[in-house]
Design a protein around this motif. Structure first.
Motif, PDB file in Angstrom:
ATOM      1  N   ARG A  99       0.824  -1.207   0.000  1.00  0.00           N
ATOM      2  CA  ARG A  99       0.000   0.000   0.000  1.00  0.00           C
ATOM      3  C   ARG A  99       0.858   1.256   0.000  1.00  0.00           C
ATOM      4  O   ARG A  99       0.548   2.237  -0.683  1.00  0.00           O
ATOM      5  CB  ARG A  99      -0.943  -0.016   1.200  1.00  0.00           C
ATOM      6  N   ILE A 100       1.950   1.241   0.751  1.00  0.00           N
ATOM      7  CA  ILE A 100       2.856   2.395   0.783  1.00  0.00           C
ATOM      8  C   ILE A 100       3.478   2.604  -0.597  1.00  0.00           C
ATOM      9  O   ILE A 100       3.588   3.735  -1.077  1.00  0.00           O
ATOM     10  CB  ILE A 100       3.937   2.208   1.872  1.00  0.00           C
ATOM     11  N   ALA A 101       3.856   1.512  -1.244  1.00  0.00           N
ATOM     12  CA  ALA A 101       4.471   1.615  -2.575  1.00  0.00           C
ATOM     13  C   ALA A 101       3.494   2.192  -3.598  1.00  0.00           C
ATOM     14  O   ALA A 101       3.907   2.902  -4.520  1.00  0.00           O
ATOM     15  CB  ALA A 101       4.966   0.249  -3.023  1.00  0.00           C
ATOM     16  N   ARG A 102       2.206   1.902  -3.452  1.00  0.00           N
ATOM     17  CA  ARG A 102       1.198   2.381  -4.403  1.00  0.00           C
ATOM     18  C   ARG A 102       0.644   3.759  -4.044  1.00  0.00           C
ATOM     19  O   ARG A 102      -0.038   4.387  -4.855  1.00  0.00           O
ATOM     20  CB  ARG A 102       0.029   1.399  -4.481  1.00  0.00           C
ATOM     21  N   ALA A 103       0.904   4.222  -2.840  1.00  0.00           N
ATOM     22  CA  ALA A 103       0.316   5.479  -2.369  1.00  0.00           C
ATOM     23  C   ALA A 103       0.775   6.659  -3.210  1.00  0.00           C
ATOM     24  O   ALA A 103       1.922   6.728  -3.640  1.00  0.00           O
ATOM     25  CB  ALA A 103       0.686   5.713  -0.901  1.00  0.00           C
ATOM     26  N   GLY A 142      -8.215   9.873   1.640  1.00  0.00           N
ATOM     27  CA  GLY A 142      -7.800   8.520   1.292  1.00  0.00           C
ATOM     28  C   GLY A 142      -8.471   7.503   2.199  1.00  0.00           C
ATOM     29  O   GLY A 142      -8.978   7.832   3.281  1.00  0.00           O
ATOM     30  N   VAL A 143      -8.447   6.272   1.783  1.00  0.00           N
ATOM     31  CA  VAL A 143      -9.104   5.187   2.517  1.00  0.00           C
ATOM     32  C   VAL A 143      -8.576   5.094   3.944  1.00  0.00           C
ATOM     33  O   VAL A 143      -9.345   4.931   4.893  1.00  0.00           O
ATOM     34  CB  VAL A 143      -8.923   3.851   1.765  1.00  0.00           C
ATOM     35  N   ASP A 144      -7.272   5.220   4.123  1.00  0.00           N
ATOM     36  CA  ASP A 144      -6.683   5.079   5.455  1.00  0.00           C
ATOM     37  C   ASP A 144      -7.063   6.225   6.382  1.00  0.00           C
ATOM     38  O   ASP A 144      -7.244   6.033   7.565  1.00  0.00           O
ATOM     39  CB  ASP A 144      -5.167   4.968   5.353  1.00  0.00           C
ATOM     40  N   GLU A 145      -7.201   7.418   5.841  1.00  0.00           N
ATOM     41  CA  GLU A 145      -7.582   8.561   6.663  1.00  0.00           C
ATOM     42  C   GLU A 145      -9.047   8.486   7.068  1.00  0.00           C
ATOM     43  O   GLU A 145      -9.419   8.877   8.169  1.00  0.00           O
ATOM     44  CB  GLU A 145      -7.330   9.864   5.905  1.00  0.00           C
ATOM     45  N   ALA A 146      -9.893   7.987   6.184  1.00  0.00           N
ATOM     46  CA  ALA A 146     -11.325   7.909   6.472  1.00  0.00           C
ATOM     47  C   ALA A 146     -11.612   6.967   7.621  1.00  0.00           C
ATOM     48  O   ALA A 146     -12.567   7.155   8.361  1.00  0.00           O
ATOM     49  CB  ALA A 146     -12.089   7.461   5.228  1.00  0.00           C
TER      50      ALA A 146
END
Length: 132
Positions: A44-48, A83-87
């Motif tokens: 996920r970090i690589a695609r962010a 972003g999905v992670d922030e939501a």
């Protein structure tokens, strides 16, 4: 921002995995679970992609916008499209992939979007679009 949260979570999982000692079956299982979660986070970090809200059209609803909507029952709701992670960690935020965010994407203040759901279509009036 969401990318920083992912990196923080990765660091915490790495610390937790290093703390697991021994070869007991439960320890090995926990280590395997953490390794899988770390693998997912690294991907996920690589695609962010970090999106600078200042670089987008500031009148259209896009990623990073704070939008005030009027629902069909007359109630107003203010949310930020993130972003999905922030939501996942904020009550006033919705992921850009959510039905509400997809419905209002590209709309401007004064326009009406249609939220499609299993309960039927609901008009959403865009009252304001703000970028911090």
């Amino acid at each position: 921002n969401g990318l920083a949260a992912l990196r923080d979570e990765k660091g915490a999982l790495e610390t937790e995995r290093r703390a697991l000692e021994g070869d007991a079956a439960e320890t090995v299982r926990q280590r395997d679970i953490l390794t899988g979660r770390l693998r997912d986070l690294v991907e996920r970090i690589a695609r962010a992609q970090v999106v600078d809200p200042k670089a987008v059209d500031r009148e259209d609803v896009r990623f990073g916008a704070t939008v005030t909507l009027r629902r069909s029952d007359g109630s107003e709701q203010t949310l930020q499209i993130v972003g999905v992670d922030e939501a996942a960690v904020r009550d006033d935020a919705v992921a850009f992939t959510s039905p509400v965010a997809r419905a209002v994407h590209g709309k401007r203040s004064g326009e009406t979007a249609t939220l499609r759901s299993p309960r039927g279509n609901e008009p959403l009036d865009v009252l304001s679009v703000v970028y911090d």
